[in-house]
Design a protein around this motif. Sequence first.
Motif, PDB file in Angstrom:
ATOM      1  N   LEU A   1       0.932  -1.188   0.015  1.00  0.00           N
ATOM      2  CA  LEU A   1       0.048   0.024  -0.172  1.00  0.00           C
ATOM      3  C   LEU A   1       0.946   1.180  -0.099  1.00  0.00           C
ATOM      4  CD1 LEU A   1      -2.966  -0.739   2.421  1.00  0.00           C
ATOM      5  CD2 LEU A   1      -3.124  -0.767  -0.048  1.00  0.00           C
TER       6      LEU A   1
ATOM      7  N   ILE B   1       2.231   1.710  -3.409  1.00  0.00           N
ATOM      8  CA  ILE B   1       1.462   2.278  -4.226  1.00  0.00           C
ATOM      9  C   ILE B   1       1.228   3.968  -4.168  1.00  0.00           C
ATOM     10  CG2 ILE B   1      -1.069   2.668  -4.733  1.00  0.00           C
ATOM     11  CD1 ILE B   1      -1.406  -0.512  -4.499  1.00  0.00           C
ATOM     12  N   GLU B   2       1.084   4.320  -2.905  1.00  0.00           N
ATOM     13  CA  GLU B   2       1.122   5.759  -2.548  1.00  0.00           C
ATOM     14  C   GLU B   2       2.298   6.423  -3.092  1.00  0.00           C
ATOM     15  OE1 GLU B   2      -1.290   7.559  -1.460  1.00  0.00           O
ATOM     16  OE2 GLU B   2      -2.530   5.828  -1.237  1.00  0.00           O
TER      17      GLU B   2
ATOM     18  N   PHE C   1       2.052   7.295  -6.753  1.00  0.00           N
ATOM     19  CA  PHE C   1       1.331   8.171  -7.080  1.00  0.00           C
ATOM     20  C   PHE C   1       2.122   9.589  -6.877  1.00  0.00           C
ATOM     21  CE2 PHE C   1      -2.928   5.726  -5.707  1.00  0.00           C
ATOM     22  CZ  PHE C   1      -2.968   5.311  -6.816  1.00  0.00           C
TER      23      PHE C   1
ATOM     24  N   TYR D   1       4.603   9.953  -9.713  1.00  0.00           N
ATOM     25  CA  TYR D   1       3.644  10.207 -10.911  1.00  0.00           C
ATOM     26  C   TYR D   1       3.399  11.547 -10.777  1.00  0.00           C
ATOM     27  CZ  TYR D   1      -0.575  10.297 -14.054  1.00  0.00           C
ATOM     28  OH  TYR D   1      -1.534  10.670 -14.943  1.00  0.00           O
ATOM     29  N   TRP D   2       2.949  12.258  -9.720  1.00  0.00           N
ATOM     30  CA  TRP D   2       2.912  13.578  -9.605  1.00  0.00           C
ATOM     31  C   TRP D   2       4.472  14.333  -9.915  1.00  0.00           C
ATOM     32  CZ3 TRP D   2       3.248  16.523  -4.385  1.00  0.00           C
ATOM     33  CH2 TRP D   2       2.975  17.971  -4.618  1.00  0.00           C
TER      34      TRP D   2
ATOM     35  N   LEU E   1       2.634   8.328 -17.238  1.00  0.00           N
ATOM     36  CA  LEU E   1       1.701   7.314 -16.977  1.00  0.00           C
ATOM     37  C   LEU E   1       1.774   5.863 -17.226  1.00  0.00           C
ATOM     38  CD1 LEU E   1      -1.635   7.302 -16.245  1.00  0.00           C
ATOM     39  CD2 LEU E   1      -1.934   7.505 -18.615  1.00  0.00           C
TER      40      LEU E   1
ATOM     41  N   VAL F   1       3.864   4.039 -14.737  1.00  0.00           N
ATOM     42  CA  VAL F   1       3.080   3.960 -13.439  1.00  0.00           C
ATOM     43  C   VAL F   1       2.093   3.076 -13.651  1.00  0.00           C
ATOM     44  CG1 VAL F   1       1.248   5.422 -12.420  1.00  0.00           C
ATOM     45  CG2 VAL F   1       3.218   6.537 -12.549  1.00  0.00           C
ATOM     46  N   LEU F   2       1.341   2.923 -14.701  1.00  0.00           N
ATOM     47  CA  LEU F   2       0.401   2.018 -14.786  1.00  0.00           C
ATOM     48  C   LEU F   2       0.808   0.272 -14.610  1.00  0.00           C
ATOM     49  CD1 LEU F   2      -1.970   3.143 -17.482  1.00  0.00           C
ATOM     50  CD2 LEU F   2      -2.341   3.053 -15.106  1.00  0.00           C
TER      51      LEU F   2
ATOM     52  N   LEU G   1       1.616  -0.061 -10.990  1.00  0.00           N
ATOM     53  CA  LEU G   1       0.401  -0.147 -10.038  1.00  0.00           C
ATOM     54  C   LEU G   1      -0.310  -1.691 -10.522  1.00  0.00           C
ATOM     55  CD1 LEU G   1      -1.728   3.096 -10.303  1.00  0.00           C
ATOM     56  CD2 LEU G   1      -0.250   2.140  -8.875  1.00  0.00           C
TER      57      LEU G   1
ATOM     58  N   ILE H   1      -7.366   4.124  -2.785  1.00  0.00           N
ATOM     59  CA  ILE H   1      -6.316   3.951  -3.751  1.00  0.00           C
ATOM     60  C   ILE H   1      -6.827   4.701  -5.021  1.00  0.00           C
ATOM     61  CG2 ILE H   1      -5.314   2.330  -5.475  1.00  0.00           C
ATOM     62  CD1 ILE H   1      -4.514   0.709  -2.793  1.00  0.00           C
TER      63      ILE H   1
ATOM     64  N   HIS I   1      -6.938   8.312  -4.683  1.00  0.00           N
ATOM     65  CA  HIS I   1      -5.398   8.831  -4.796  1.00  0.00           C
ATOM     66  C   HIS I   1      -5.032   8.881  -6.225  1.00  0.00           C
ATOM     67  CE1 HIS I   1      -4.843   8.313  -0.231  1.00  0.00           C
ATOM     68  NE2 HIS I   1      -5.905   9.103  -0.523  1.00  0.00           N
ATOM     69  N   PHE I   2      -5.312   7.879  -6.957  1.00  0.00           N
ATOM     70  CA  PHE I   2      -4.905   7.815  -8.229  1.00  0.00           C
ATOM     71  C   PHE I   2      -5.429   9.105  -9.032  1.00  0.00           C
ATOM     72  CE2 PHE I   2      -4.791   5.857 -12.763  1.00  0.00           C
ATOM     73  CZ  PHE I   2      -3.658   6.023 -12.874  1.00  0.00           C
TER      74      PHE I   2
ATOM     75  N   ALA J   1      -3.895  12.402  -7.830  1.00  0.00           N
ATOM     76  CA  ALA J   1      -2.458  12.705  -8.352  1.00  0.00           C
ATOM     77  C   ALA J   1      -2.633  12.838  -9.803  1.00  0.00           C
ATOM     78  CB  ALA J   1      -1.690  10.977  -8.042  1.00  0.00           C
ATOM     79  N   ASN J   2      -3.352  12.249 -10.380  1.00  0.00           N
ATOM     80  CA  ASN J   2      -3.488  12.635 -11.935  1.00  0.00           C
ATOM     81  C   ASN J   2      -3.792  14.182 -11.891  1.00  0.00           C
ATOM     82  OD1 ASN J   2      -3.575  12.029 -14.462  1.00  0.00           O
ATOM     83  ND2 ASN J   2      -5.238  10.827 -14.480  1.00  0.00           N
TER      84      ASN J   2
ATOM     85  N   LEU K   1      -3.350  16.669  -9.836  1.00  0.00           N
ATOM     86  CA  LEU K   1      -2.530  17.663  -9.113  1.00  0.00           C
ATOM     87  C   LEU K   1      -1.681  18.202 -10.292  1.00  0.00           C
ATOM     88  CD1 LEU K   1      -1.029  16.074  -6.009  1.00  0.00           C
ATOM     89  CD2 LEU K   1      -1.859  18.266  -6.073  1.00  0.00           C
ATOM     90  N   GLY K   2      -1.284  17.199 -11.199  1.00  0.00           N
ATOM     91  CA  GLY K   2      -0.591  18.118 -12.508  1.00  0.00           C
ATOM     92  C   GLY K   2       0.913  18.036 -12.200  1.00  0.00           C
TER      93      GLY K   2
END
Lengths: 291, 112
Positions: free
Chosen positions: A234, A237-238, A241, A244-245, A250, A253-254, A257, B101, B104-105, B108-109, B111-112
């Motif tokens: 978990l 995963i965070e 994210f 990813y930010w 993408l 990331v996928l 994930l 989850i 949050h995805f 996060a998407n 937020l840019g």
Amino acid sequence: MAKFSSLVLVAVLASLSSAIAASWNVNDINLSVTAKNGAKKADHKLEYPYAVEDLKADNSDILKFSFKVENKERPHQAMVVFQSQDEFQDEIMVAAAVKPSGKGRFEINFAKADPKFRYNTRKFSMTFLVGGSKVEEPFKYALGHIEVQGPSANPAVRPSRVAYEALDEIHHQFRADQKLINRAVSGLFSLLVLAPFAALFLLWSQLGIKFEPLKAMAQRPLELVAGLVFFSSLAAIEFVFYSYWTHVTLFPVLQYLGVLSLVALVSGRSVLSSVQTRRLQRTQASSKKDL
Amino acid sequence: MDEIKSASNSLLASYVKDTPKSLKLIDAYMVYILLTGIIQFVYVVIAGTFPNNAFLAGFISTVAGFVLAANLRIQTNPKNASQFPTTSPERAFADFLACNIVVHFAVANFLG
């Protein structure tokens, strides 16, 4: 059979030729010049090929022109072309609006019309043109001549040549960036937003939680490992994210994930089902006690 | 005024006494999220929404987190157990995690 098809062809061609009329039929052509106060200076009912001569208009006069198209088809264009009868041969086209009934008209107020009418006293030829796609031959009618008086007070001088010069360079103007707020304020609020964490842990600590499941887990190393894997998946995963930010795109990331969620699914299933078994054992034990 | 005081006191006392510890845990979490959302909103009122997507992402994440926590609380409350015969508390917790989850995805998407 061949005869029949040629007959059909002839019929089609005939219908086509009837669809395309030979010429325009325009009637009721009226041309009048009215003074500013409404007095009529000239009123002509024109019929092709009669041409008006010696027509004169003041700078403040209004010229009215009307006609009626008798054809079933409506013209795409109907206009009068004024051409100055001097060395410049300036052309001014004035279009008429044609209504569905076939009537068309326009008015020219020389004081407000094209500035080419106002250079000086000049003579213009007038040509009436009607055209459209459904009629083969356009209608062209030389209406005659009109002399338009220039403004009495300092008429503009007609430039003998149009000067083509480079205009000033156009600079694109970007919109100014929006201002980010003062660092101190945003930093203060970042701290403030994090402050409820303290409240959260304060409240949680007040609850007096006993970590019984953790102790139970510690006795069975396999469950402990599963729990650790679950929580770390978990957290991972965070973290994905977060990256990813910040910098990852993408598709990677996928992929991450996909792997991590599988791990979390399997480990979470085993952890939660063991938690559930313990809970059920506990409730059974307590209900036995109650009995 | 005294009545209100006594009423609120008895409310608080009964809450502290009768609410299961797990629900108190969730309540504390909801209070935390609520405070976070309120502070974000105050910030926007003071500083303006300039990185608009950042504000929206943060605020939406608090709202969504609050709603999910509320759902978790409803589903794990023993008093509501009769309404969720097929949803065990563990199942509700797993749903809570999975939905978080997803949220949050999305955040996060955004937020840019």
